[in-house]
Design a protein around this motif. Structure first.
Motif, PDB file in Angstrom:
ATOM      1  N   VAL A   2       4.079   3.770   7.033  1.00 33.05           N
ATOM      2  CA  VAL A   2       3.249   2.571   6.961  1.00 33.05           C
ATOM      3  C   VAL A   2       2.836   2.118   8.358  1.00 33.05           C
ATOM      4  N   ILE A   3       3.686   2.306   9.374  1.00 29.47           N
ATOM      5  CA  ILE A   3       3.329   1.933  10.744  1.00 29.47           C
ATOM      6  C   ILE A   3       2.216   2.830  11.270  1.00 29.47           C
ATOM      7  N   LYS A   4       2.363   4.112  11.046  1.00 33.21           N
ATOM      8  CA  LYS A   4       1.343   5.057  11.493  1.00 33.21           C
ATOM      9  C   LYS A   4       0.009   4.795  10.807  1.00 33.21           C
ATOM     10  N   ASN A   5       0.048   4.479   9.533  1.00 37.62           N
ATOM     11  CA  ASN A   5      -1.178   4.181   8.794  1.00 37.62           C
ATOM     12  C   ASN A   5      -1.831   2.892   9.301  1.00 37.62           C
ATOM     13  N   TYR A   6      -1.026   1.899   9.616  1.00 33.59           N
ATOM     14  CA  TYR A   6      -1.549   0.627  10.126  1.00 33.59           C
ATOM     15  C   TYR A   6      -2.230   0.817  11.478  1.00 33.59           C
ATOM     16  N   ASP A  28       0.812  -1.208   0.000  1.00 34.19           N
ATOM     17  CA  ASP A  28       0.000   0.000   0.000  1.00 34.19           C
ATOM     18  C   ASP A  28       0.848   1.262   0.000  1.00 34.19           C
ATOM     19  N   MET A  29       1.691   1.424   1.001  1.00 33.41           N
ATOM     20  CA  MET A  29       2.497   2.636   1.112  1.00 33.41           C
ATOM     21  C   MET A  29       3.847   2.304   1.738  1.00 33.41           C
ATOM     22  N   GLY A  30       4.814   3.211   1.539  1.00 36.03           N
ATOM     23  CA  GLY A  30       6.161   2.965   2.005  1.00 36.03           C
ATOM     24  C   GLY A  30       6.446   3.592   3.351  1.00 36.03           C
ATOM     25  N   ILE A  31       7.754   3.736   3.650  1.00 38.90           N
ATOM     26  CA  ILE A  31       8.155   4.270   4.945  1.00 38.90           C
ATOM     27  C   ILE A  31       8.162   5.796   4.951  1.00 38.90           C
ATOM     28  N   ASN A  32       8.222   6.410   3.792  1.00 37.33           N
ATOM     29  CA  ASN A  32       8.263   7.870   3.716  1.00 37.33           C
ATOM     30  C   ASN A  32       6.855   8.443   3.559  1.00 37.33           C
ATOM     31  N   PRO A  33       6.567   9.567   4.190  1.00 41.97           N
ATOM     32  CA  PRO A  33       7.492  10.363   5.017  1.00 41.97           C
ATOM     33  C   PRO A  33       7.599   9.814   6.436  1.00 41.97           C
ATOM     34  N   VAL A  34       8.809   9.824   7.007  1.00 37.00           N
ATOM     35  CA  VAL A  34       9.053   9.392   8.377  1.00 37.00           C
ATOM     36  C   VAL A  34       8.669  10.539   9.314  1.00 37.00           C
ATOM     37  N   THR A  35       7.820  10.252  10.270  1.00 38.50           N
ATOM     38  CA  THR A  35       7.332  11.272  11.206  1.00 38.50           C
ATOM     39  C   THR A  35       7.828  10.973  12.611  1.00 38.50           C
ATOM     40  N   LYS A  36       7.609  11.916  13.517  1.00 31.72           N
ATOM     41  CA  LYS A  36       7.994  11.768  14.913  1.00 31.72           C
ATOM     42  C   LYS A  36       6.758  11.442  15.755  1.00 31.72           C
ATOM     43  N   ILE A  37       6.906  10.480  16.669  1.00 33.03           N
ATOM     44  CA  ILE A  37       5.846  10.136  17.604  1.00 33.03           C
ATOM     45  C   ILE A  37       6.413  10.204  19.020  1.00 33.03           C
TER      46      ILE A  37
END
Length: 613
Positions: A435-439, A408-417
């Motif tokens: 992709v982690i944030k979207n999941y 579906d989508m890649g790692i970019n853009p990398v954000t801060k949590i």
């Protein structure tokens, strides 16, 4: 309302799956099952190291000895099948990210007005389902006793459903309390008697037992098919989640239909595989019953799909009922995810997929090993990734190491949590792939629905095991209807009622018809709910219409109107015994009992006079 699924289920990072199948029973469809099972949590055998060996049923089985009792564990070699298929690939992984066009935003169809809660409920609990329930209930009563004069109508069964919904929000220790003097609920008692309610609960049926097939869910299958058909008519959001749902049941007569999942709120129960929108609306359901699960499901599989592991077949069956697979994405956990599944969904349905994955199902990508990434010197937020034919494998370290497969989508853009640091005793910024944030944002649809169902559960503890599933259908119709109601209110920018008020409104509308209620049991319009300030007078009127006397404590109350009146000659309540029968034509105007009042005996005075201890 705020939906905190972490409080309900616990943090996903600390969850561990442990599936154990309880011991088998030969006769699981009998109507004489007992609900009170031993509450125990068996420990798996040391040799059963694979998690999938505790999850799925197959024809291969082995016996393991447990301290308290023997458990028959069904072994399904799901990991072995996936590992053989995945690791034989000769393709080369590359250190490249993937990109895709964003999915379209969901646009709810704007309605002209917001419908009543009962209308939303009837869209899911359809007239066809109700008529089928009426027909099979009357049929079962005739089969059970040919000379029985039992007969019910759709109006009465809807009242029965309305009473169940009311009981789910105003629970009492026992059913009889809803008709008792001190706890009587006129909203229930003036609609249906206790005897009639219990008779309906023991007679209600959804299918003809004489036409039973090999389907283990034969008794409840028509209702689930009708519910699924109604839910599939509702437009789905572009992002769909797939997960398990447990319908609580601790009885023993259902055999191996009863599953055990340690991390679920209901650890023992029936397992359902569901697909839901990201707001929690469940669209499709698969009822799990072992190797025959897909034989009786209404979605057919090809020969190639039948050879796939059961976890992959579940996702494929749920994906086939989606309308717009090209503009949709599926989110699932590591039980379902594998590299062949992601590729098959993309090539066959052009559907996007994102899910956490186990180490032996990702095709040996050149990623940093889990052991190396778990070392303390590796900081939080470290990630590694590679791609193969448009499928991205990502490994990221948070509190624990997580591995994902996605197209579906890649790692970019990398954000801060924000994450809490034990060293600095405060929250710090951690790198998080897109992709982690979207999941995390779209995986919780099933969890939201399950939490809403557990807020108010219909009390249907009956000897027949499938009555628990009938109660789940009622609760799911209420929750799905409330989610539809919220969509309409959001589109029209109107304030919406909470789930409790929504269910009360459904219950009130379902209990409204009074054509089948005997005139002697109907209360005056002044009789309000159990919380009304005029409850006492309503109860007195209710019991007087039933022809029952007041409670024994009231006969000593001198402030009440205990007057002797002439009435029909009946036996005396005070001096009448088994060996000596006495009759009187005098009764108490308040207590509604006959008492002797003559020159020989004054039972009227003695009955109302409190004796000293």
């Amino acid at each position: 309302m705020a939906l905190n699924t972490n409080v309900f289920y616990g943090s996903k990072a600390h969850r561990k799956r442990d599936y154990i199948v309880p011991e088998l029973y030969d006769d699981s469809d009998t109507n004489e099952e007992v609900d009170s099972a031993d509450e125990y949590e068996p420990q798996p055998d040391a040799s059963a190291s694979s998690e999938d060996e505790h999850e799925e049923l197959s024809t291969r089985s082995r016996r393991v000895s447990v301290k308290r009792r023997n458990i028959r564990i069904q072994v399904f070699e799901d990991d072995e099948v996936d590992e053989r298929i995945v690791n034989n690939t000769n393709a080369t992984w590359s250190k490249l990210d993937i990109t895709n066009t964003p999915l379209p935003d969901y646009k709810h169809e704007v309605q002209t007005h917001v419908k009543k809660p009962f209308e939303y409920f009837c869209e899911l609990f359809t007239v066809e389902m109700l008529e089928s329930l009426v027909f099979n209930t009357n049929l079962y009563a005739t089969q059970k006793d040919v000379n029985a004069n039992f007969n019910t109508t759709s109006e009465e069964l809807m009242q029965f459903v309305g009473i169940l919904i009311y009981m789910s929000m105003d629970s009492l220790p026992s059913l009889e309390d809803y008709w008792s003097y001190y706890h009587c609920h006129p909203d229930i008692a003036n609609v249906m008697t206790s005897k009639r309610f219990r008779l309906l609960r023991t007679t209600i049926h959804a299918n003809d037992n004489k036409n039973a097939t090999g389907d283990r869910f034969h008794e409840i299958r028509p209702l689930f098919d009708g519910l699924t058909k109604a839910c599939l008519k509702v437009p789905a959001t572009p992002r769909q989640s797939v997960d398990e749902v447990m319908v609580g049941y601790k009885g023993t007569r259902a055999g191996n239909l009863r599953q055990y999942i340690r991390t679920k709120p209901d650890k023992w129960g029936f397992k359902l595989f569901c697909r839901a929108s990201d707001d929690g609306f469940i669209h499709d359901i698969i009822m799990y019953q072992g190797k025959t699960t897909f034989h009786y499901h209404n979605v057919s599989l090809t020969e190639e799909e039948k050879e796939m592991p059961i976890s992959s077949k579940v996702v494929i069956c749920l994906a086939k009922t989606m309308d717009q697979t090209k503009t949709s994405a599926i989110y699932a956990d590591n039980f379902f995810t594998s590299l062949p599944l992601v590729k098959y969904l993309h090539t066959t349905f052009n559907c996007r997929y994102t899910g956490t994955a186990k180490e032996n199902r990702i095709g040996n990508p050149p990623l940093m090993s889990v052991n190396d990434m778990e070392k303390k010197k590796v900081k939080r937020g470290v990630m590694d990734y590679c791609s193969l034919d448009g499928v991205l494998a990502v490994r990221w370290k948070d509190s624990k190491v997580v591995t994902l497969l996605t197209n579906d989508m890649g790692i970019n853009p990398v954000t801060k949590i924000k994450r809490y640091s034990k060293e600095t005793k405060q929250k710090v910024d951690v790198d998080c792939p897109s992709v982690i944030k979207n999941y995390n944002a779209h995986m919780g649809g099933i969890d939201k629905n399950d939490m809403l169902v557990h807020l108010y559960k219909s009390p249907l503890k009956a000897k027949r095991w499938y009555m628990r599933l009938f109660g789940y259908i009622i609760d799911l119709c209420c929750v799905n209807g409330w989610l539809l109601y919220r969509r309409d209110c959001g589109a029209l920018k109107e304030k919406y009622m909470n789930l409790k008020e929504f269910r009360f409104s459904i219950s009130h509308s379902a209990r409204r018809p009074t054509k089948e209620i005997p005139r002697s049991l109907r209360l005056s319009p002044k009789c309000s709910t159990s919380r009304s300030s005029k409850r006492s007078s309503s109860l007195e009127e209710f019991f007087s219409r039933l022809g029952k006397r007041a409670h024994d404590d009231t006969k000593y109350d001198e402030t009440l109107s205990h007057w002797p009146v002439y009435t029909k000659r009946l036996s005396c309540k005070h001096c009448n015994t088994k060996n000596k029968r006495t009759y009187s034509s005098v009764s108490c105007s308040y207590c509604k009992v006959n008492l002797c009042l003559n020159s020989m005996r004054n039972c009227f005075l003695e009955f109302h006079k409190e004796q000293d201890a």
